[in-house]
Enzyme design. Sequence first.
Site, PDB file in Angstrom:
ATOM      1  N   GLY A 189       0.605  -1.246   0.003  1.00 57.80           N
ATOM      2  CA  GLY A 189       0.249  -0.057   0.053  1.00 57.80           C
ATOM      3  C   GLY A 189       0.997   1.312  -0.305  1.00 57.80           C
ATOM      4  O   GLY A 189       0.772   2.130   0.814  1.00 57.80           O
ATOM      5  N   ARG A 236       0.628   5.798  -1.290  1.00 63.85           N
ATOM      6  CA  ARG A 236      -0.030   7.126  -1.055  1.00 63.85           C
ATOM      7  C   ARG A 236       0.268   7.220   0.116  1.00 63.85           C
ATOM      8  O   ARG A 236       0.087   5.677   0.617  1.00 63.85           O
ATOM      9  CB  ARG A 236      -1.101   7.100  -1.758  1.00 63.85           C
ATOM     10  CG  ARG A 236      -2.121   6.655  -1.188  1.00 63.85           C
ATOM     11  CD  ARG A 236      -3.584   7.024  -1.685  1.00 63.85           C
ATOM     12  NE  ARG A 236      -4.698   6.373  -1.799  1.00 63.85           N
ATOM     13  CZ  ARG A 236      -6.091   6.617  -1.654  1.00 63.85           C
ATOM     14  NH1 ARG A 236      -6.321   6.652  -2.619  1.00 63.85           N
ATOM     15  NH2 ARG A 236      -7.305   5.770  -0.793  1.00 63.85           N
ATOM     16  N   TYR A 276     -14.295  -3.911   9.628  1.00 61.53           N
ATOM     17  CA  TYR A 276     -12.674  -3.197   9.716  1.00 61.53           C
ATOM     18  C   TYR A 276     -12.080  -3.122  11.314  1.00 61.53           C
ATOM     19  O   TYR A 276     -10.705  -3.850  11.712  1.00 61.53           O
ATOM     20  CB  TYR A 276     -12.786  -1.674   9.614  1.00 61.53           C
ATOM     21  CG  TYR A 276     -11.273  -1.017   9.685  1.00 61.53           C
ATOM     22  CD1 TYR A 276     -11.080  -0.425   8.259  1.00 61.53           C
ATOM     23  CD2 TYR A 276     -11.287   0.357  10.273  1.00 61.53           C
ATOM     24  CE1 TYR A 276      -9.490  -0.191   8.159  1.00 61.53           C
ATOM     25  CE2 TYR A 276     -10.040   0.874  10.905  1.00 61.53           C
ATOM     26  CZ  TYR A 276      -9.121   0.809   9.625  1.00 61.53           C
ATOM     27  OH  TYR A 276      -8.269   1.336   9.712  1.00 61.53           O
TER      28      TYR A 276
HETATM   29  N1  LIG Z   1      -5.737   7.542   7.668  1.00 55.76           N
HETATM   30  C1  LIG Z   1      -5.995   7.609   9.357  1.00 55.76           C
HETATM   31  O1  LIG Z   1      -6.581   7.333   9.789  1.00 55.76           O
HETATM   32  C2  LIG Z   1      -5.522   5.419   9.376  1.00 55.76           C
HETATM   33  C3  LIG Z   1      -6.050   4.772  11.142  1.00 55.76           C
HETATM   34  C4  LIG Z   1      -5.311   3.411  11.137  1.00 55.76           C
HETATM   35  C5  LIG Z   1      -4.978   2.363  10.628  1.00 55.76           C
HETATM   36  N2  LIG Z   1      -4.842   3.207   9.443  1.00 55.76           N
HETATM   37  C6  LIG Z   1      -4.455   2.171   8.007  1.00 55.76           C
HETATM   38  O2  LIG Z   1      -3.014   2.533   7.448  1.00 55.76           O
HETATM   39  C7  LIG Z   1      -2.429   1.786   6.473  1.00 55.76           C
HETATM   40  C8  LIG Z   1      -3.139   3.023   5.710  1.00 55.76           C
HETATM   41  O3  LIG Z   1      -3.939   3.834   5.564  1.00 55.76           O
HETATM   42  P1  LIG Z   1      -3.552   5.305   4.893  1.00 55.76           P
HETATM   43  O4  LIG Z   1      -4.709   6.130   5.310  1.00 55.76           O
HETATM   44  O5  LIG Z   1      -2.660   5.544   3.848  1.00 55.76           O
HETATM   45  O6  LIG Z   1      -4.731   4.728   3.251  1.00 55.76           O
HETATM   46  P2  LIG Z   1      -5.046   4.850   1.715  1.00 55.76           P
HETATM   47  O7  LIG Z   1      -6.342   4.061   1.187  1.00 55.76           O
HETATM   48  O8  LIG Z   1      -4.637   5.750   1.827  1.00 55.76           O
HETATM   49  O9  LIG Z   1      -3.611   3.867   1.470  1.00 55.76           O
HETATM   50  C9  LIG Z   1      -3.883   2.305   1.608  1.00 55.76           C
HETATM   51  C10 LIG Z   1      -3.079   1.622   0.010  1.00 55.76           C
HETATM   52  O10 LIG Z   1      -3.551   1.026   0.579  1.00 55.76           O
HETATM   53  C11 LIG Z   1      -3.987   0.435  -1.441  1.00 55.76           C
HETATM   54  N3  LIG Z   1      -4.236  -0.660  -1.513  1.00 55.76           N
HETATM   55  C12 LIG Z   1      -5.873  -1.188  -0.760  1.00 55.76           C
HETATM   56  N4  LIG Z   1      -5.652  -2.308  -0.982  1.00 55.76           N
HETATM   57  C13 LIG Z   1      -4.362  -2.829  -1.349  1.00 55.76           C
HETATM   58  C14 LIG Z   1      -4.275  -3.919  -1.805  1.00 55.76           C
HETATM   59  N5  LIG Z   1      -5.070  -5.279  -1.737  1.00 55.76           N
HETATM   60  N6  LIG Z   1      -3.327  -4.493  -2.838  1.00 55.76           N
HETATM   61  C15 LIG Z   1      -1.887  -4.141  -2.355  1.00 55.76           C
HETATM   62  N7  LIG Z   1      -2.514  -2.746  -2.029  1.00 55.76           N
HETATM   63  C16 LIG Z   1      -3.552  -2.211  -1.771  1.00 55.76           C
HETATM   64  C17 LIG Z   1      -4.280   1.673  -1.804  1.00 55.76           C
HETATM   65  O11 LIG Z   1      -4.388   1.626  -3.103  1.00 55.76           O
HETATM   66  C18 LIG Z   1      -3.836   2.347  -1.257  1.00 55.76           C
HETATM   67  O12 LIG Z   1      -2.697   2.854  -1.816  1.00 55.76           O
HETATM   68  C19 LIG Z   1      -4.021   1.048   6.312  1.00 55.76           C
HETATM   69  O13 LIG Z   1      -3.878  -0.164   6.964  1.00 55.76           O
HETATM   70  C20 LIG Z   1      -4.763   1.937   7.558  1.00 55.76           C
HETATM   71  O14 LIG Z   1      -6.212   1.039   7.493  1.00 55.76           O
HETATM   72  C21 LIG Z   1      -5.645   4.574   8.649  1.00 55.76           C
END
Ligand SMILES: NC(=O)c1ccc[n+]([C@@H]2O[C@H](COP(=O)([O-])OP(=O)(O)OC[C@H]3O[C@@H](n4cnc5c(N)ncnc54)[C@H](O)[C@@H]3O)[C@@H](O)[C@H]2O)c1
Length: 263
Positions: free
Chosen positions: A14, A17, A155
């Site tokens: 992931g 971005r 989730y």
């Molecule tokens: N943003 C928040 O508030 C937050 C809070 C807690 C945890 N998280 C966790 O942090 C991580 C990153 O989140 P983010 O906010 O940067 O999200 P985001 O959506 O900006 O980035 C996630 C990335 O994962 C990629 N992705 C999704 N499914 C995929 C797959 N099957 N195979 C390969 N790549 C895949 C997407 O294309 C994207 O580029 C996630 O695991 C999310 O659950 C985020």
Amino acid sequence: MTTHSSKPVAVITGGARGIGLAIGKWFLANGYCIALLDIDQQTLSKTEAALALKEEVLCLHCDVSKPEQVDAAVAQIDAKYGRIDALINNAGVAVFKPIGQTTFAEWRHVLSTNLDGTFLCSQACVPLMLKGKGGSIVNIASISGLRASTLRVAYGTSKAALIQLTKQQAVELGSVGIRVNVIAPGPVDTDMAKLVHSVAIRSDYYDTIPLNRYGTTEEIAQVAGFLCSAAASYVNGQVLAVDGGFEATGVGLPTLRRDANAA
Ligand SMILES: NC(=O)c1ccc[n+]([C@@H]2O[C@H](COP(=O)([O-])OP(=O)(O)OC[C@H]3O[C@@H](n4cnc5c(N)ncnc54)[C@H](O)[C@@H]3O)[C@@H](O)[C@H]2O)c1
């Protein structure tokens, strides 16, 4: 022929971005080569062009929930770098819906990405880590894996399972030289957060989180980097909430906090 990178190599799922990209940039700034795996080819191509580092960056289109795609990606990392020192299982998706409205397809989508993806990527990367001196795996869960809430049946369950998977991995892989830890981020301003956090939810988070703000992607990246560094060489199997104190608040009633601030 497999080349052997003289620099350590970090794999970030992931990584096109958001938090994953910030983690990739942390590793680049700290002397690593990186492999960014992402399902979103368009964003991945833009990121590859923006980073513009042919030797140090390998961008691979890969759905982490598909075993054959994960194996193919790791084979390409092996071919280019011949080693893996760190793996950050960051790829994740969020569906926020009530239990009754969450379809089985949505449940499977969230579980297969967030949980199966981490299982598969770890299993595929470990042999390459073991060809070297071992390494470090950091899984990215969420405070939703520590505290239950409405709308997070898929989730929250996937992230809680990821925390237990981390402990399983830490216990089994620790003895062969691979440390495994998990970060539970609080809300971080990314595209994912924009998708699932309404204005009202954002305001509630500001009220509830002791630091009164969202975290930044860099604040998560620094902790992921620390956990992979020699400074964390005796840290294994731990859950680290990077959440501005959110998890610690318990019954963090905003009114009580306002009263405390006024005192
Ligand atoms: N943003 C928040 O508030 C937050 C809070 C807690 C945890 N998280 C966790 O942090 C991580 C990153 O989140 P983010 O906010 O940067 O999200 P985001 O959506 O900006 O980035 C996630 C990335 O994962 C990629 N992705 C999704 N499914 C995929 C797959 N099957 N195979 C390969 N790549 C895949 C997407 O294309 C994207 O580029 C996630 O695991 C999310 O659950 C985020």
